[in-house]
Scaffold this motif. Structure first.
Motif: not given
Length: 159
Positions: A50-75
């Motif tokens: 559960g802690t691992d998932e919370l950590i990934k979610r927090k980092e994911g929220e920070r990452i998502a702020k930089h994802i631009k509309d119209g960009a092709y996203v490669i994970a």
């Protein structure tokens, strides 16, 4: 072509910073490169799933702020598609031919990527079934992007 790399954590090791700077300089003739570092979460020893998932979610929220509309996203994901350098170059060339002018590569933290980021990705890429430190992965990714541009420009580098 605009290329962004979005990844958690700052690069502390000088040798990695030097390599990133070198490939950034080399890539400048092919694309406009931006590297976005988002704060990473410290993972406590013996963390629960559960802690691992919370950590990934927090980092994911920070990452998502930089994802631009119209960009092709490669994970970058261990379960993504694995390609050789020539096929990776062809993939980037194909994206360009089909009108993609902005590619964003997402590198996860030490626990990987938040499922929401993986779901948002247009494509998942794997460099290997092995796990690499996310700081080192920036260098590996930049080298392969540079190699792809050289291959597509029919310049000698990839042999």
């Amino acid at each position: 072509m605009n290329i962004d790399i979005i990844a958690p954590g700052r690069i502390k090791e000088r040798y990695l910073r030097d390599a990133i700077d070198e490939y950034s300089k080399r890539l400048s003739r092919f694309c406009k490169l931006n590297i976005y570092e988002v704060a990473d979460e410290k993972t406590p020893e013996h963390a629960t799933p559960g802690t691992d998932e919370l950590i990934k979610r927090k980092e994911g929220e920070r990452i998502a702020k930089h994802i631009k509309d119209g960009a092709y996203v490669i994970a970058l994901a261990i379960d993504g598609q694995m390609l050789g350098s020539e096929r990776f170059a062809a993939k980037l060339e194909d994206l360009t031919v089909h009108g993609v002018s902005h590619i964003q590569f997402i590198i996860g933290g030490s626990l990987g990527l938040d499922p929401a980021i993986l779901k948002r990705a247009d494509w998942k890429l794997s460099f290997s079934p092995m796990t690499f430190p996310h700081q080192l992965m920036r260098v590996i990714l930049l080298e392969q992007v540079y190699r792809a541009f050289k291959i597509n420009a029919h310049e000698p580098y990839h042999k």
